[in-house]
Design a protein around this motif. Structure first.
Motif, mmCIF file in Angstrom:
data_model
loop_
_atom_site.group_PDB
_atom_site.id
_atom_site.type_symbol
_atom_site.label_atom_id
_atom_site.label_comp_id
_atom_site.label_asym_id
_atom_site.label_seq_id
_atom_site.Cartn_x
_atom_site.Cartn_y
_atom_site.Cartn_z
ATOM 1 N N ARG A 1 0.829 -1.202 0.000
ATOM 2 C CA ARG A 1 0.000 0.000 0.000
ATOM 3 C C ARG A 1 0.866 1.255 0.000
ATOM 4 O O ARG A 1 2.040 1.223 0.353
ATOM 5 N N ASN A 2 0.260 2.368 -0.413
ATOM 6 C CA ASN A 2 0.958 3.642 -0.500
ATOM 7 C C ASN A 2 1.068 4.236 0.911
ATOM 8 O O ASN A 2 0.075 4.673 1.485
ATOM 9 N N LEU A 3 2.260 4.247 1.463
ATOM 10 C CA LEU A 3 2.458 4.708 2.830
ATOM 11 C C LEU A 3 2.222 6.206 2.994
ATOM 12 O O LEU A 3 1.856 6.658 4.081
ATOM 13 N N LYS A 4 2.403 6.968 1.936
ATOM 14 C CA LYS A 4 2.137 8.406 2.015
ATOM 15 C C LYS A 4 0.643 8.647 2.228
ATOM 16 O O LYS A 4 0.250 9.509 3.019
ATOM 17 N N ASN A 5 -0.201 7.866 1.546
ATOM 18 C CA ASN A 5 -1.652 7.984 1.745
ATOM 19 C C ASN A 5 -2.045 7.563 3.159
ATOM 20 O O ASN A 5 -2.903 8.181 3.776
ATOM 21 N N VAL A 6 -1.404 6.532 3.658
ATOM 22 C CA VAL A 6 -1.690 6.074 5.021
ATOM 23 C C VAL A 6 -1.301 7.159 6.021
ATOM 24 O O VAL A 6 -2.041 7.468 6.953
ATOM 25 N N GLU A 7 -0.139 7.767 5.805
ATOM 26 C CA GLU A 7 0.318 8.840 6.688
ATOM 27 C C GLU A 7 -0.654 10.016 6.673
ATOM 28 O O GLU A 7 -1.013 10.552 7.717
ATOM 29 N N ASN A 8 -1.107 10.403 5.480
ATOM 30 C CA ASN A 8 -2.055 11.514 5.370
ATOM 31 C C ASN A 8 -3.364 11.200 6.088
ATOM 32 O O ASN A 8 -3.953 12.061 6.735
ATOM 33 N N LYS A 9 -3.806 9.949 5.989
ATOM 34 C CA LYS A 9 -5.043 9.557 6.662
ATOM 35 C C LYS A 9 -4.890 9.695 8.171
ATOM 36 O O LYS A 9 -5.760 10.239 8.847
ATOM 37 N N TYR A 10 -3.770 9.233 8.715
ATOM 38 C CA TYR A 10 -3.570 9.308 10.157
ATOM 39 C C TYR A 10 -3.297 10.738 10.631
ATOM 40 O O TYR A 10 -3.657 11.096 11.743
ATOM 41 N N MET A 11 -2.674 11.551 9.812
ATOM 42 C CA MET A 11 -2.400 12.936 10.205
ATOM 43 C C MET A 11 -3.689 13.751 10.309
ATOM 44 O O MET A 11 -3.734 14.746 11.023
ATOM 45 N N SER A 12 -4.734 13.330 9.626
ATOM 46 C CA SER A 12 -5.996 14.073 9.682
ATOM 47 C C SER A 12 -6.833 13.707 10.904
ATOM 48 O O SER A 12 -7.834 14.354 11.179
ATOM 49 N N LEU A 13 -6.429 12.681 11.639
ATOM 50 C CA LEU A 13 -7.183 12.243 12.807
ATOM 51 C C LEU A 13 -6.786 13.051 14.041
ATOM 52 O O LEU A 13 -5.675 13.563 14.130
ATOM 53 N N THR A 14 -7.698 13.104 14.993
ATOM 54 C CA THR A 14 -7.388 13.749 16.262
ATOM 55 C C THR A 14 -6.627 12.775 17.138
ATOM 56 O O THR A 14 -6.548 11.579 16.846
ATOM 57 N N LYS A 15 -6.102 13.283 18.225
ATOM 58 C CA LYS A 15 -5.356 12.437 19.153
ATOM 59 C C LYS A 15 -6.245 11.317 19.703
ATOM 60 O O LYS A 15 -5.840 10.167 19.783
ATOM 61 N N LYS A 16 -7.477 11.650 20.055
ATOM 62 C CA LYS A 16 -8.406 10.669 20.598
ATOM 63 C C LYS A 16 -8.706 9.569 19.573
ATOM 64 O O LYS A 16 -8.751 8.391 19.906
ATOM 65 N N GLU A 17 -8.897 9.966 18.320
ATOM 66 C CA GLU A 17 -9.155 8.990 17.267
ATOM 67 C C GLU A 17 -7.955 8.069 17.065
ATOM 68 O O GLU A 17 -8.117 6.857 16.865
ATOM 69 N N LEU A 18 -6.751 8.638 17.116
ATOM 70 C CA LEU A 18 -5.547 7.821 16.971
ATOM 71 C C LEU A 18 -5.404 6.823 18.113
ATOM 72 O O LEU A 18 -5.031 5.665 17.896
ATOM 73 N N VAL A 19 -5.706 7.260 19.329
ATOM 74 C CA VAL A 19 -5.621 6.368 20.485
ATOM 75 C C VAL A 19 -6.611 5.216 20.332
ATOM 76 O O VAL A 19 -6.273 4.054 20.579
ATOM 77 N N GLN A 20 -7.842 5.518 19.911
ATOM 78 C CA GLN A 20 -8.843 4.468 19.700
ATOM 79 C C GLN A 20 -8.378 3.476 18.644
ATOM 80 O O GLN A 20 -8.512 2.266 18.803
ATOM 81 N N ARG A 21 -7.832 3.995 17.570
ATOM 82 C CA ARG A 21 -7.345 3.132 16.481
ATOM 83 C C ARG A 21 -6.194 2.250 16.968
ATOM 84 O O ARG A 21 -6.133 1.060 16.640
ATOM 85 N N LEU A 22 -5.297 2.804 17.755
ATOM 86 C CA LEU A 22 -4.166 2.046 18.287
ATOM 87 C C LEU A 22 -4.634 0.941 19.236
ATOM 88 O O LEU A 22 -4.132 -0.185 19.193
ATOM 89 N N ILE A 23 -5.596 1.254 20.085
ATOM 90 C CA ILE A 23 -6.131 0.250 21.011
ATOM 91 C C ILE A 23 -6.761 -0.900 20.231
ATOM 92 O O ILE A 23 -6.542 -2.080 20.548
ATOM 93 N N GLN A 24 -7.526 -0.577 19.191
ATOM 94 C CA GLN A 24 -8.146 -1.622 18.378
ATOM 95 C C GLN A 24 -7.095 -2.490 17.696
ATOM 96 O O GLN A 24 -7.234 -3.714 17.635
ATOM 97 N N ALA A 25 -6.033 -1.856 17.201
ATOM 98 C CA ALA A 25 -4.965 -2.616 16.548
ATOM 99 C C ALA A 25 -4.267 -3.536 17.548
ATOM 100 O O ALA A 25 -3.979 -4.698 17.240
ATOM 101 N N GLU A 26 -4.006 -3.047 18.755
ATOM 102 C CA GLU A 26 -3.367 -3.875 19.780
ATOM 103 C C GLU A 26 -4.252 -5.052 20.176
ATOM 104 O O GLU A 26 -3.763 -6.163 20.388
ATOM 105 N N GLN A 27 -5.548 -4.815 20.280
ATOM 106 C CA GLN A 27 -6.481 -5.903 20.607
ATOM 107 C C GLN A 27 -6.463 -6.960 19.512
ATOM 108 O O GLN A 27 -6.449 -8.161 19.794
ATOM 109 N N TYR A 28 -6.457 -6.531 18.276
ATOM 110 C CA TYR A 28 -6.431 -7.449 17.147
ATOM 111 C C TYR A 28 -5.142 -8.270 17.165
ATOM 112 O O TYR A 28 -5.162 -9.496 17.003
ATOM 113 N N ILE A 29 -4.017 -7.619 17.398
ATOM 114 C CA ILE A 29 -2.722 -8.318 17.434
ATOM 115 C C ILE A 29 -2.691 -9.306 18.594
ATOM 116 O O ILE A 29 -2.221 -10.447 18.449
ATOM 117 N N ALA A 30 -3.204 -8.906 19.757
ATOM 118 C CA ALA A 30 -3.217 -9.794 20.918
ATOM 119 C C ALA A 30 -4.058 -11.042 20.646
ATOM 120 O O ALA A 30 -3.655 -12.159 21.002
#
Length: 157
Positions: free
Chosen positions: A113-142
């Motif tokens: 995937r295009n990492l620049k597009n991924v970066e732009n998507k995450y840069m548009s999120l708020t801190k709270k949204e990023l934290v929620q996304r990170l928690i979901q990713a950690e749960q999935y990995i666990a």
């Protein structure tokens, strides 16, 4: 050592001056907003500030922060600003979009995937949204790690 200043005078002239400036700001701001609405120009903090400089006889106008810090003027701004309303709506819908990430989305991720597009998507999120996304990713990995360890243990038997 704390220094306190004990004022003996009430300084009514200062309070009067402050009240005059506050009233001037409210009047100029409301006039600028009403003019912008009548002219069909989008009502933003920037356009209000610019328009207030045009209509102010002294040419000073009001600053954007004056609009934000004055509750009466800020309420008037929120009522007439379409961009403010759009921003509120888009923020709510975007937050719902990223808090309801399905686990299947993690399975669809690829290395190509295009990492620049991924970066732009995450840069548009708020801190709270990023934290929620990170928690979901950690749960999935666990969960995937637990499944992998269970499978490895079963293969070892």
């Amino acid at each position: 050592m704390s220094h306190t200043f004990n004022s003996t005078s009430k300084r009514s002239w200062l309070k009067d001056n402050h009240q005059k400036q506050k009233n001037r700001s409210i009047q100029l701001g409301k006039e600028a907003i009403d003019l912008l609405v009548n002219q069909g120009i989008p009502v933003t903090l920037e356009t209000i500030s610019d328009k207030s400089k045009e209509i102010d006889p002294s040419g000073r106008g009001i600053h954007k922060n004056t609009i934000r810090s004055n509750p009466e003027l800020y309420d008037h701004y929120k009522q007439h600003s379409k961009t403010y309303k759009q921003k509120q709506k888009s923020h709510k819908s975007r937050f719902k979009q990223f808090t309801n990430v399905k686990r299947a989305e993690y399975q669809k991720l690829t290395l190509q995937r295009n990492l620049k597009n991924v970066e732009n998507k995450y840069m548009s999120l708020t801190k709270k949204e990023l934290v929620q996304r990170l928690i979901q990713a950690e749960q999935y990995i666990a969960e995937k790690n637990k499944i992998w360890i269970t499978n490895q243990f079963e293969l070892f038997k």
